[in-house]
Each structure stands twice: as structure tokens, then as C-alpha cells.
Design a protein around this motif. Structure first.
Motif, PDB file in Angstrom:
ATOM      1  N   VAL A  13      -3.601  30.306  33.120  1.00 50.72           N
ATOM      2  CA  VAL A  13      -2.266  30.735  33.556  1.00 50.72           C
ATOM      3  C   VAL A  13      -2.130  30.550  35.059  1.00 50.72           C
ATOM      4  O   VAL A  13      -3.110  30.366  35.769  1.00 50.72           O
ATOM      5  N   ARG A  14      -0.908  30.619  35.550  1.00 48.64           N
ATOM      6  CA  ARG A  14      -0.614  30.562  36.984  1.00 48.64           C
ATOM      7  C   ARG A  14      -0.678  31.979  37.561  1.00 48.64           C
ATOM      8  O   ARG A  14      -0.473  32.956  36.844  1.00 48.64           O
ATOM      9  N   PRO A  15      -0.927  32.111  38.868  1.00 48.06           N
ATOM     10  CA  PRO A  15      -0.899  33.436  39.497  1.00 48.06           C
ATOM     11  C   PRO A  15       0.444  34.125  39.266  1.00 48.06           C
ATOM     12  O   PRO A  15       1.489  33.476  39.237  1.00 48.06           O
ATOM     13  N   GLY A  16       0.408  35.429  39.088  1.00 49.86           N
ATOM     14  CA  GLY A  16       1.619  36.213  38.869  1.00 49.86           C
ATOM     15  C   GLY A  16       2.065  36.287  37.410  1.00 49.86           C
ATOM     16  O   GLY A  16       3.035  36.961  37.089  1.00 49.86           O
ATOM     17  N   THR A  17       1.368  35.613  36.523  1.00 54.93           N
ATOM     18  CA  THR A  17       1.730  35.584  35.108  1.00 54.93           C
ATOM     19  C   THR A  17       1.398  36.924  34.443  1.00 54.93           C
ATOM     20  O   THR A  17       0.415  37.569  34.776  1.00 54.93           O
ATOM     21  N   VAL A  18       2.241  37.324  33.490  1.00 56.42           N
ATOM     22  CA  VAL A  18       1.954  38.483  32.648  1.00 56.42           C
ATOM     23  C   VAL A  18       1.730  37.958  31.231  1.00 56.42           C
ATOM     24  O   VAL A  18       2.591  37.278  30.670  1.00 56.42           O
ATOM     25  N   VAL A  19       0.565  38.239  30.685  1.00 59.95           N
ATOM     26  CA  VAL A  19       0.209  37.804  29.336  1.00 59.95           C
ATOM     27  C   VAL A  19       0.334  38.998  28.399  1.00 59.95           C
ATOM     28  O   VAL A  19      -0.192  40.073  28.683  1.00 59.95           O
ATOM     29  N   SER A  20       1.040  38.823  27.289  1.00 58.47           N
ATOM     30  CA  SER A  20       1.126  39.859  26.265  1.00 58.47           C
ATOM     31  C   SER A  20       0.068  39.589  25.214  1.00 58.47           C
ATOM     32  O   SER A  20       0.002  38.485  24.666  1.00 58.47           O
ATOM     33  N   LEU A  21      -0.746  40.580  24.937  1.00 57.19           N
ATOM     34  CA  LEU A  21      -1.824  40.459  23.963  1.00 57.19           C
ATOM     35  C   LEU A  21      -1.505  41.370  22.789  1.00 57.19           C
ATOM     36  O   LEU A  21      -1.279  42.570  22.974  1.00 57.19           O
ATOM     37  N   VAL A  22      -1.445  40.796  21.582  1.00 51.45           N
ATOM     38  CA  VAL A  22      -1.184  41.564  20.361  1.00 51.45           C
ATOM     39  C   VAL A  22      -2.335  41.301  19.401  1.00 51.45           C
ATOM     40  O   VAL A  22      -2.598  40.160  19.034  1.00 51.45           O
ATOM     41  N   LEU A  23      -3.023  42.360  19.027  1.00 45.77           N
ATOM     42  CA  LEU A  23      -4.172  42.261  18.124  1.00 45.77           C
ATOM     43  C   LEU A  23      -3.820  42.923  16.802  1.00 45.77           C
ATOM     44  O   LEU A  23      -3.470  44.103  16.763  1.00 45.77           O
ATOM     45  N   SER A  24      -3.911  42.163  15.728  1.00 40.95           N
ATOM     46  CA  SER A  24      -3.589  42.668  14.390  1.00 40.95           C
ATOM     47  C   SER A  24      -4.599  43.728  13.954  1.00 40.95           C
ATOM     48  O   SER A  24      -5.718  43.781  14.475  1.00 40.95           O
ATOM     49  N   PRO A  25      -4.221  44.550  12.984  1.00 36.38           N
ATOM     50  CA  PRO A  25      -5.174  45.543  12.468  1.00 36.38           C
ATOM     51  C   PRO A  25      -6.420  44.849  11.929  1.00 36.38           C
ATOM     52  O   PRO A  25      -6.352  43.744  11.405  1.00 36.38           O
ATOM     53  N   ARG A  26      -7.552  45.500  12.059  1.00 33.14           N
ATOM     54  CA  ARG A  26      -8.822  44.935  11.609  1.00 33.14           C
ATOM     55  C   ARG A  26      -8.984  45.139  10.107  1.00 33.14           C
ATOM     56  O   ARG A  26      -8.633  46.171   9.574  1.00 33.14           O
TER      57      ARG A  26
END
Length: 102
Positions: A13-26
């Protein structure tokens, strides 16, 4: 990869980026418990949220001007066991600065 090994992913990613992380139920009965950054000055986890359905969500805010790499680890454990649990997911975030013309 053995069944007990953590899942490993990578993103650039580039500096200043916001990454959304979504993890499904295990599916193995374990629940997501925590998220950590190996370099919080470079990639800061924020807004960690566990849903009633077992889905985990987080925002990863990258530094605005510097580049580098950070390992994001996510822990999971059996709901009835004490402790923080073990690493089951690793995301390598590479922050790549914009090139400048000389």
C-alpha cells in the motif's frame, strides 16, 4: 501447509492508506481474540470489533510519510480456555512511498 499453521497473506500500500480487514468466523470452533502489529508506528491497528456472528473487523492505518513493513498477527482461541490464544492469521503490510522525480 499443516492444518495448525497460520494463514499468511501480503499486501502493498501507499503511505496514509487505511486497510479494512474482515475475518470470517472460524470453522474450527476457535474465536478471534486480538490483533497486533509488529511496527505500530508504521501500521496501527484500530477499531477492532468482534461481531456476534464471530466475524472480526479492524482498520489498519498506515503511516502518512514513511515506508517499511509490518507484520499484523491475529490470535484465536477456544472460547472456554484462558489466555490470549495462538497466531492463526498473519498479514504482511508493505508500505511503499511514492517515488519522486530528481
Amino acid at each position: 501447509m499443516a492444518s495448525g499453521d497460520p494463514v499468511r497473506q501480503q499486501v502493498c500500500v501507499r503511505p496514509g492508506t487505511v486497510v479494512s480487514l474482515v475475518l470470517s468466523p472460524r470453522t474450527d470452533g476457535k474465536r478471534w481474540t486480538a490483533l497486533r502489529s509488529s511496527a505500530p508506528a508504521l501500521v496501527q491497528p484500530s477499531a477492532w470489533q468482534l461481531g456476534a456472528d464471530g466475524t472480526a473487523r479492524a482498520s489498519l492505518r498506515c503511516a502518512g510519510t514513511r515506508g517499511g513493513a509490518a507484520g499484523i498477527t491475529v490470535l484465536a482461541k477456544e472460547p472456554d480456555l484462558a489466555g490470549t490464544g495462538g497466531v492463526v492469521f498473519t498479514l504482511q503490510v508493505n508500505v511503499v512511498p511514492h517515488t519522486t522525480a530528481g
